[in-house]
Design an enzyme around this catalytic site. Structure first.
Site, mmCIF file in Angstrom:
data_model
loop_
_atom_site.group_PDB
_atom_site.id
_atom_site.type_symbol
_atom_site.label_atom_id
_atom_site.label_comp_id
_atom_site.label_asym_id
_atom_site.label_seq_id
_atom_site.Cartn_x
_atom_site.Cartn_y
_atom_site.Cartn_z
ATOM 1 N N ILE A 91 0.834 -1.198 0.000
ATOM 2 C CA ILE A 91 0.000 0.000 0.000
ATOM 3 C C ILE A 91 0.867 1.244 0.000
ATOM 4 O O ILE A 91 1.810 1.359 0.779
ATOM 5 C CB ILE A 91 -0.888 0.036 1.274
ATOM 6 C CG1 ILE A 91 -1.703 -1.253 1.409
ATOM 7 C CG2 ILE A 91 -1.804 1.258 1.251
ATOM 8 C CD1 ILE A 91 -2.233 -1.486 2.818
ATOM 9 N N CYS A 92 0.543 2.153 -0.879
ATOM 10 C CA CYS A 92 1.258 3.416 -0.944
ATOM 11 C C CYS A 92 0.401 4.466 -0.246
ATOM 12 O O CYS A 92 -0.529 5.006 -0.823
ATOM 13 C CB CYS A 92 1.488 3.755 -2.410
ATOM 14 S SG CYS A 92 1.983 5.422 -2.741
#
Lengths: 153, 103
Positions: A91-92
């Protein structure tokens, strides 16, 4: 480990008491790795009737250091489609990185942030360069300097 | 009837003189308790209130501020975390002795 385990013990007691709608605890054995499920509660067609599984990995320095949070990919728990979520579950999100983390965040607040990140999303797509990233990345999520190219999603 | 007091035991309670009844945002322990590394609350495990108005156990905020990634910022509001006397360096100034002694 004292710092992390005491803090996580506090969090766990609170989680056993209540969690916001759409967030459920799956397992929390010990203070190294927890699993939680999240659902998007509004009628966003991308995520309707789906449940997503989050894996939290805590270092002994939690909450001074952020936990490592990824989506798992299992038979009934897909990795949600999102322009900031790679197909390997990474996840960014700035609050999970060294730059955006604050020790006042907690497991519940992270789950809620991810929930709202999904709720507000209208793009049924992966980040740019997903295939290449997934094939080549060997770094741990927290060591990746994501380029926050598009803050509108 | 005359009563002669031979002996008495005084019992006192104390609490930190801060406006709200709250927990330290970093360790999530009540301010009247200690940080996770200490055993006894009070002078051995003081609170530190930043100029921004946010308080933490001194030991907790120290752990955070010494991280390079904290950039010296308050975990709550991300303003520069400064001790009450404006020393610049966080955690040099601690809160005064436990206040509000009640006998």
């Amino acid at each position: 480990m004292a710092f992390a385990s005491k803090r996580l013990g506090k969090e766990l007691a609170k989680i056993h008491g209540s969690l916001p709608p759409g967030i459920t605890l799956v397992t929390a054995e010990g203070f190294q790795e927890w699993l939680l499920d999240i659902q998007v509660l509004d009628a966003n067609p991308i995520y309707m009737n789906k449940t997503f599984r989050l894996k939290f990995k805590f270092s002994p320095s939690y909450p001074i250091e952020p936990p490592e949070v990824t989506f798992l990919n299992t038979a009934d728990r897909p990795v949600p489609m999102h322009p900031h979520i790679y197909s390997n579950g990474i996840i960014c999100l700035d609050l999970l990185g060294q730059q955006g983390w604050s020790p006042v965040q907690n497991v519940e607040s992270i789950c809620m942030s991810l929930q709202s990140m999904l709720t507000g999303n209208t793009k049924n797509e992966r980040p740019e360069g997903d295939e290449q990233f997934v094939a080549s990345n060997r770094r741990r999520p927290r060591d990746i300097d994501f380029y926050y190219h598009d803050n509108t999603v | 009837m005359k009563v002669k007091i031979r002996k008495w035991n005084a019992v006192a309670t104390w609490r930190w003189d801060i406006p709200e009844d709250d927990v330290c945002g970093i360790c999530q322990v009540h301010f009247d308790g200690t940080c996770p590394k200490c055993t006894y609350p009070g002078d051995d495990c003081k609170l530190l209130s930043g100029k921004c108005g946010h308080s933490f156990h001194e030991h907790c905020i120290d752990e955070w501020i010494k991280q390079e990634t904290s950039k010296g910022q308050c975990p709550m509001c991300r303003q520069k975390f400064e001790g009450p006397e404006g020393t610049g360096a966080a955690a040099n100034e601690t809160m005064e002795d436990p206040a509000d002694m009640e006998v």
